[in-house]
Structures are given as C-alpha cells and as structure tokens.
Scaffold this motif. Structure first.
Motif, PDB file in Angstrom:
ATOM      1  N   VAL A 145       0.827  -1.209   0.000  1.00 11.67           N
ATOM      2  CA  VAL A 145       0.000   0.000   0.000  1.00 11.67           C
ATOM      3  C   VAL A 145       0.860   1.257   0.000  1.00 11.67           C
ATOM      4  O   VAL A 145       0.681   2.151  -0.815  1.00 11.67           O
ATOM      5  CB  VAL A 145      -0.951   0.008   1.217  1.00 11.67           C
ATOM      6  N   SER A 403      -3.945  11.677  -8.405  1.00 15.66           N
ATOM      7  CA  SER A 403      -3.798  12.084  -7.003  1.00 15.66           C
ATOM      8  C   SER A 403      -3.469  13.558  -6.885  1.00 15.66           C
ATOM      9  O   SER A 403      -4.015  14.268  -6.026  1.00 15.66           O
ATOM     10  CB  SER A 403      -2.702  11.252  -6.330  1.00 15.66           C
ATOM     11  N   LEU A 437      -4.980   9.440  -0.085  1.00 18.23           N
ATOM     12  CA  LEU A 437      -5.967   8.367  -0.175  1.00 18.23           C
ATOM     13  C   LEU A 437      -6.222   7.965  -1.622  1.00 18.23           C
ATOM     14  O   LEU A 437      -6.398   6.784  -1.929  1.00 18.23           O
ATOM     15  CB  LEU A 437      -7.278   8.819   0.489  1.00 18.23           C
ATOM     16  N   THR A 438      -6.248   8.944  -2.521  1.00 16.99           N
ATOM     17  CA  THR A 438      -6.409   8.634  -3.950  1.00 16.99           C
ATOM     18  C   THR A 438      -5.257   7.770  -4.434  1.00 16.99           C
ATOM     19  O   THR A 438      -5.457   6.785  -5.167  1.00 16.99           O
ATOM     20  CB  THR A 438      -6.471   9.927  -4.783  1.00 16.99           C
ATOM     21  N   ILE A 441      -5.678   4.153  -3.059  1.00 16.41           N
ATOM     22  CA  ILE A 441      -6.749   3.418  -3.734  1.00 16.41           C
ATOM     23  C   ILE A 441      -6.330   3.004  -5.144  1.00 16.41           C
ATOM     24  O   ILE A 441      -6.497   1.845  -5.556  1.00 16.41           O
ATOM     25  CB  ILE A 441      -8.037   4.269  -3.774  1.00 16.41           C
ATOM     26  N   LEU A 445      -5.876  -0.650  -6.946  1.00 16.24           N
ATOM     27  CA  LEU A 445      -6.803  -1.032  -8.000  1.00 16.24           C
ATOM     28  C   LEU A 445      -6.140  -1.235  -9.362  1.00 16.24           C
ATOM     29  O   LEU A 445      -6.522  -2.130 -10.123  1.00 16.24           O
ATOM     30  CB  LEU A 445      -7.908   0.030  -8.137  1.00 16.24           C
TER      31      LEU A 445
END
Length: 464
Positions: A145, A403, A437-438, A441, A445
C-alpha cells in the motif's frame, strides 16, 4: 530499488556524523528559527479563538515546546523500536487546530467553562493517540500500500500545501488581509530581502555559511522589520517567569463523539507522518524502501503516537513529525541526528520560560514567509524526487496525475465534495489526505503488469 542514496550528496553532515559543538549549536538554532513560530502558533490560535485566559494560553505554548523537545529526543535517539533514528523534529500538528476550535466552540456555546473544555479536548487527544501507536505495528504489512509512489505523492502534497502558508505570510499574513495591507510594498520588500539573503548564503561554497543562511536571513529580516515598525511586542506583557508541567492539569473528561472526530484526524496524520519521515530519509540520503526504511517508518510513527500521549497528558495539542525541517536539511546540508539532540534539549529548557516562546511569535509574517516559501518548495521537490526514484511508467503516471489533480483541486475549493457524509468529507477536505488516499486506492486497483515490473523504471509511452 532499495537505496536511493547517492554519491554526489551535498550534505555537509550526514546522518551519523557528529559535528563540533558550535556547529551543532548553529545547526540547531537554524532549525529552531524555521520551526519555532509554527510550533507555538497553533496553541496561540486555539487560545485566541476560544478566548482562553492568558495564563492558560501561555501554558499551552510552553507545553508545546516541552513536548516537542521530548518527542524530538525520542525520534533522533531511537530507543529500541521507538523513533525513526533520523533528524525528525516533533511539533504541534496543524491538522488538529480547526478540529479543536470547532469542538471547543461548540462546548463554549453550551455554556461549558474553560477548564472543562480543555479537560475534554485533552482527554480525547490522549486516548486518540493510542490509535497512532497501534497503527505503527501494522505498517510493515502495508508495503503493497505505502509504496515510494504513494509516499512521494504525500510528501509532494505536504510541500504544496505548505507553500500556500508560506506565500500568505510572504504578503503579510492573515492579519494583513484583514487590515488591507496584504501585499503592500513593505511586506513584499521584507519578504524578498529574506529570500535573497537565504539564497545568497546557500550559494556560498563554505559549509558554515550554508548552515547559517536561514538564520541570517531571518535575523536580517527581523532587524529590518523592527526598523520599519513592523514588530509588535504587545503580547510580551504579564507573563509568568517559569511554567511547571502538571500532568492532566485540566482534568480528564472523555466524550465518545469528540473522540470519533479526533480519532479520524489521528489516523489521517499517520499518512502525513509516513510522508514526512520518507522525505527526511530522502534528504538524508537514506533508503526509502526495504527493511531499514520500514523499520524507520514503524519507529517514527510509534514515537509520533507516544509523544502525542505525553503531550496530551501535559496539556499540549497533539504532535507529529514536522515537515518543515526537511527544507532546512536541504538548505543547510545538515542531516546529523546528533544536532537533533541539541534541538531537543533547547526546546525542553525554553519550554520552562514562556517569555522565550512568546518572543518568537513577534517575528513578522513577511520575515517568516521569505524563508518558508523556499523551504516548503524544497519539500515539494523532495516528493518529486521520491516519485521519480520509483519510475514513471504509465501506471505510476496515472496514479500521480490523478492524485495530484484531486489533491490540489481540493486545496483550491474544499467544498467540492460537500455532498459526501460528514465522516467522509473530513477525509477528503484536506488536500494531503485527498491526494494520499487517492494514491493508495489507485495503487491497489490498477494492476502492476509483469513486463512493467521487469522494465526500466523510467520508460517512454512508445516502449510500453
């Protein structure tokens, strides 16, 4: 890529170097001049907004300095798993300022007295800090992450967000906006003078001159502002000689609803701390991937949480790893963590003398803006370097562009996502959180293609 350290480093003193005492002291003062006002300002803002008594506000400022000194000592010395082992300076987290003002104002409207307001604010801050402590233990499992691309975006957003603060101060600050003097010749002239002096000293070949560049710039700007009548000493009156820390001075009143709000901000601050520690490692020529990097992250975030526990118990707003000193490291070339020990001791000692902290608040905004605009830009550049170090393939380019677009977009108009539920809106109204956070994610993905993972880190569109 496990290590981005380079052989053409411009560091005067590397992480484990031990400068002579006088140079350590000069380096420490340079860092303090850059961070002191941002360190004590949050307490002054909260005290003014909630109309707290002078004695209470002074106590909050003193505890901010003492807690910052304790936190910096833990970070730079790295006791076992606690601390990053970098020149990571702890300071009051600006993210909590608006939250504390909102919670305190609501309680004030309900008729609560000053002591009860602070009792509740410090209690939820104390308990919430353990969320940061807990999160530090799962960081090693988040390597998929928190990649260099994600960390780089967070560092970049931190720098870009701070630039706004710097340029507002450059023009005279918020008070100048209210008085109609924002951007006048006097403010711009002083800001430019500081900027030119700092740049001039950092162009010198002498390491010592580079080290003192920011300090000299601030001193020259302050003396000039003093001659122009821009320095206000009105807040220096009626201060106690010594402030003694008293654990839970205001009591302990826990409110679950307030805790949910404060807890959310704490969890978001973990992402910001990761970015700050990554930037510090980057400018200190330390790895930003691998086991050593993950160990520094875990120790740094753990120290962040423990220091906020201590700070809240003493009566200070929550603390975090400060981003501002990364710009100082780049400008001065001093990354030695032994300088951090000097900084920590000075902060703790000064915390007992409230008149010292108040003096630094007399530095006019344009003086600070002239130095901070440059330093904050350096932080943004460190973020760009981290991103580039991981490569800019098609996948990374999409993540960075999206982002950056959403993060900067939120900074231009935070109300763009006002339609979201309050709990979600808190997450995305902050540009650092929105961008970070963008990135997280999208990093999860968008699949990483095998041929990309084996390819050259930086490739052209045609080669893909």
């Amino acid at each position: 890529m496990s290590d981005i350290s380079n052989t053409d480093s411009e560091l005067v003193y590397a992480l484990e170097d031990k400068p002579p005492f006088y140079q350590s002291f000069v380096g420490a003062i340079t860092h303090l001049l850059a961070i002191f006002v941002p360190m004590v300002t949050p307490a002054l803002i909260v005290g003014t907004s909630l109309q707290l008594s002078t004695a209470t506000t002074t106590y909050l400022v003193s505890m901010a300095m003492i807690a910052s000194g304790i936190g910096t000592w833990l970070q730079v010395n790295r006791y076992g798993p606690i601390g990053s082992g970098l020149l990571s300076i702890q300071s009051v987290n600006f993210s909590f300022v608006t939250v504390m003002i909102a919670l305190g104002s609501a309680m004030k409207k309900d008729g609560f007295h000053e002591e009860l307001i602070l009792s509740s604010m410090m209690a939820v801050s104390f308990v919430g800090a353990f969320l940061v402590v807990g999160s530090s233990f799962i960081l090693p499992s988040l390597r998929r992450v928190i990649t260099p691309t994600v960390s780089g975006i967070v560092v970049l957003m931190i720098g870009l967000s701070l630039i706004k603060v710097g340029i507002i101060d450059f023009g005279g600050g918020f008070s100048a906006k209210h008085s109609g003097t924002f951007g006048n010749y006097k403010n711009i002239g002083v800001g430019l003078l500081v900027l030119v002096v700092v740049i001039g000293f950092n162009c010198c070949r002498s390491p010592l001159l580079r080290m003192v560049g920011i300090a000299v710039g601030l001193i020259v700007g302050y003396v000039t502002a003093l001659c122009l009548g821009m320095v206000d000493f009105s807040n220096m009156h009626n201060l106690p000689l010594i402030t003694v820390p008293v654990p839970f001075k205001f009591g302990f009143t826990f409110d679950i609803a307030q805790f949910l709000v404060v807890g959310t901000i704490y969890l978001l601050s973990v992402l910001e701390a990761v970015g700050s520690i990554t930037a510090t490692a980057m400018v200190s020529n330390q790895p930003i991937e691998g086991d050593e990097y993950q160990s520094r992250l875990k120790g740094g975030v753990l120290a962040d949480g423990l220091v906020s526990v201590i700070a809240s118990a003493l009566g200070s707003l929550p603390l975090t790893t400060f981003s501002q000193n990364n710009g100082v490291i780049q400008m001065t070339g001093v990354a030695s963590r032994y300088v951090g020990r000097v900084i920590a001791i000075i902060l703790i000692v000064l915390g007992f003398f409230p008149v010292i902290g108040r003096f630094f608040t007399t530095i006019p905004a344009p003086v600070l803006g002239g130095a901070m605009t440059l330093m904050f830009s350096m932080i943004a550049i460190a973020g760009i370097r981290i991103i580039i170090s991981n490569g800019l393939r098609r996948r990374e380019t999409l993540i960075v562009a999206t982002s950056l677009g959403l993060g900067l977009g939120v900074s231009y108009d935070p109300d763009v996502f006002r339609i979201l539920p309050p709990s979600l809106f808190v997450l995305v109204e902050n540009p650092i959180c929105a961008g970070g956070l963008t990135a997280i994610i999208l990093n999860l993905l968008i699949p990483l293609r095998q041929k990309e993972s084996n390819a050259n880190p930086v490739v052209s569109e045609e080669s893909e």
